[in-house]
Design a protein around this motif. Structure first.
Motif, short mmCIF file in Angstrom:
data_model
loop_
_atom_site.label_atom_id
_atom_site.label_comp_id
_atom_site.label_asym_id
_atom_site.label_seq_id
_atom_site.Cartn_x
_atom_site.Cartn_y
_atom_site.Cartn_z
N MET A 93 0.85 -1.20 0.00
CA MET A 93 0.00 0.00 0.00
C MET A 93 0.88 1.25 0.00
N THR A 94 0.50 2.25 -0.76
CA THR A 94 1.27 3.48 -0.82
C THR A 94 1.37 4.14 0.55
N ARG A 95 2.49 4.77 0.80
CA ARG A 95 2.65 5.51 2.05
C ARG A 95 1.96 6.87 1.99
N LEU A 96 1.37 7.21 0.85
CA LEU A 96 0.74 8.52 0.69
C LEU A 96 -0.73 8.53 1.05
N ILE A 97 -1.28 7.42 1.55
CA ILE A 97 -2.67 7.41 1.94
C ILE A 97 -2.82 6.67 3.26
N ALA A 98 -3.56 7.27 4.20
CA ALA A 98 -3.91 6.62 5.47
C ALA A 98 -5.37 6.23 5.37
N LYS A 99 -5.64 4.94 5.46
CA LYS A 99 -6.99 4.43 5.27
C LYS A 99 -7.81 4.52 6.55
N VAL A 100 -9.09 4.83 6.39
CA VAL A 100 -10.00 4.93 7.52
C VAL A 100 -10.24 3.55 8.13
N ASN A 101 -10.37 3.51 9.45
CA ASN A 101 -10.78 2.31 10.17
C ASN A 101 -12.20 2.54 10.67
N ARG A 102 -13.17 2.08 9.91
CA ARG A 102 -14.57 2.34 10.25
C ARG A 102 -15.02 1.54 11.46
N ASN A 103 -14.23 0.58 11.91
CA ASN A 103 -14.58 -0.23 13.08
C ASN A 103 -13.87 0.23 14.35
N ALA A 104 -13.23 1.38 14.29
CA ALA A 104 -12.53 1.89 15.47
C ALA A 104 -13.53 2.19 16.58
N PRO A 105 -13.19 1.90 17.85
CA PRO A 105 -14.05 2.32 18.96
C PRO A 105 -14.29 3.82 18.91
N SER A 106 -15.42 4.27 19.45
CA SER A 106 -15.81 5.67 19.25
C SER A 106 -14.89 6.67 19.92
N THR A 107 -14.08 6.23 20.88
CA THR A 107 -13.13 7.17 21.50
C THR A 107 -11.71 7.00 20.96
N GLU A 108 -11.57 6.22 19.89
CA GLU A 108 -10.29 6.06 19.21
C GLU A 108 -10.39 6.71 17.83
N PRO A 109 -9.29 7.23 17.29
CA PRO A 109 -9.36 7.87 15.98
C PRO A 109 -9.67 6.85 14.89
N ILE A 110 -10.51 7.28 13.94
CA ILE A 110 -10.80 6.42 12.79
C ILE A 110 -9.69 6.50 11.75
N VAL A 111 -8.89 7.55 11.81
CA VAL A 111 -7.74 7.70 10.93
C VAL A 111 -6.75 8.61 11.65
N LYS A 112 -5.46 8.35 11.48
CA LYS A 112 -4.47 9.12 12.22
C LYS A 112 -3.18 9.22 11.43
N VAL A 113 -2.61 10.42 11.41
CA VAL A 113 -1.32 10.69 10.78
C VAL A 113 -0.46 11.43 11.80
N THR A 114 0.76 10.98 12.00
CA THR A 114 1.71 11.67 12.87
C THR A 114 2.94 12.03 12.04
N PRO A 115 3.76 12.95 12.51
CA PRO A 115 5.00 13.22 11.78
C PRO A 115 5.85 11.97 11.57
N ASP A 116 5.87 11.08 12.57
CA ASP A 116 6.64 9.84 12.41
C ASP A 116 6.05 8.93 11.35
N SER A 117 4.73 8.74 11.37
CA SER A 117 4.11 7.84 10.40
C SER A 117 4.20 8.41 8.99
N ALA A 118 4.18 9.75 8.88
CA ALA A 118 4.26 10.40 7.56
C ALA A 118 5.69 10.53 7.07
N GLY A 119 6.66 10.48 7.99
CA GLY A 119 8.05 10.68 7.61
C GLY A 119 8.40 12.12 7.34
N TRP A 120 7.69 13.03 8.02
CA TRP A 120 8.02 14.44 7.86
C TRP A 120 8.18 15.11 9.22
#
Length: 280
Positions: free
Chosen positions: A1-28
């Motif tokens: 999977m490309t590193r340029l897209i973070a896919k949604v997790n539609r099954n995430a618990p309601s107090t957890e993020p459905i999608v998340k990007v950090t500087p570390d995960s993005a490499g910036w």
């Protein structure tokens, strides 16, 4: 999977993020982003540490606390496609934030690594958010400047864009990956996508004519990362396309360079901004 897209997790618990990007995960270096879909009464709390932060209530209503100060009933629209601006809360770094949903709510948290902010925590209301009509014909789109250069902040820039079905957006193709004073600014950027109806997708190309050339098909809830290069968007017929942009870089300046291949359709002055007005 490309590193340029973070896919949604539609099954995430309601107090957890459905999608998340950090500087570390993005490499910036600077930009972080996450989204929560909350039920009434749900609470999310976190410490900003060395991050300038904006909490954007995209849909529904929440109370947002920054340390001991609480902003009540933030947000009022039912959909990101409503003809209405969102509400947000800005926080400087080194604060504790708590979000409490009062209705079903979708909340974005945008961050930028910074040791300093600009002023104290504050509420950003619809009347603080300029509306822009940009482009015409098949490049028409509608932009709300949630936190732009005219709003106080140290690093963060935030806009949301609604593109009519069948139109092009982020167009003509432009980039902002080099720090060239007076010409271009280095800005890392995320695109958070929603669609009407929600079973749609967009096409987004990210390319720099040298090291990167990818065509992405984000679906509802996905995030596209733009570390460098040009990044135009196409909305398919039948699907209105929404995206929330978060940008941060060395300096808080939106300065860009257009792709020379599109010079024949670009504005003569190189300015792709449209008609800006104040609209709640």
């Amino acid at each position: 999977m490309t590193r340029l897209i973070a896919k949604v997790n539609r099954n995430a618990p309601s107090t957890e993020p459905i999608v998340k990007v950090t500087p570390d995960s993005a490499g910036w270096t600077y930009t972080g982003f996450e989204v929560y879909r909350l039920k009434p009464g749900d609470r999310v709390a976190f410490a900003c540490e060395n991050r300038e932060t904006a909490v954007i209530v995209l849909e529904g209503t929440c109370d947002v606390s920054v340390d001991e100060r609480t902003f009540t009933d933030v947000g009022s629209r039912r959909s990101v496609f409503d003809d209405q601006s969102p509400e947000a809360v800005y926080s400087p770094p080194h604060r504790r934030i708590e979000i409490t949903a009062k209705t079903l709510a979708e909340v974005a948290v945008a961050t930028a690594v910074s040791e300093e902010g600009e002023g104290e925590a504050r509420r950003i209301t619809p009347s603080d958010i300029p509306y822009e009509h940009r482009g015409e014909g098949v490049t028409e789109r509608h932009i709300r400047h949630i936190l732009d250069e005219h709003h106080p902040a140290r690093k963060l820039l935030l806009v949301e864009v609604v593109t009519p079905a069948g139109n092009w957006s982020s167009f003509p193709p432009h980039k902002h990956d080099e720090e060239i004073p007076g010409e271009e600014a280095y800005l890392e950027e995320t695109y958070y996508y929603r669609f009407d109806p929600p079973n749609g997708h967009a096409w987004q190309r990210v390319y720099d004519k040298n090291t990167i050339d990818e065509v992405l098909t984000p679906t509802d809830g996905d995030v596209v990362l733009v570390p460098k290069g040009y990044h135009p968007v196409a909305a398919p017929p039948g699907f209105r396309t929404y995206y929330l942009n978060v940008m941060a870089g060395h300096n808080r300046k939106w300065a860009y360079r257009l792709d020379d291949d599109f010079a024949h359709i670009a504005p003569r002055d190189g300015n792709i901004m449209g008609r800006v007005e104040q609209k709640k």
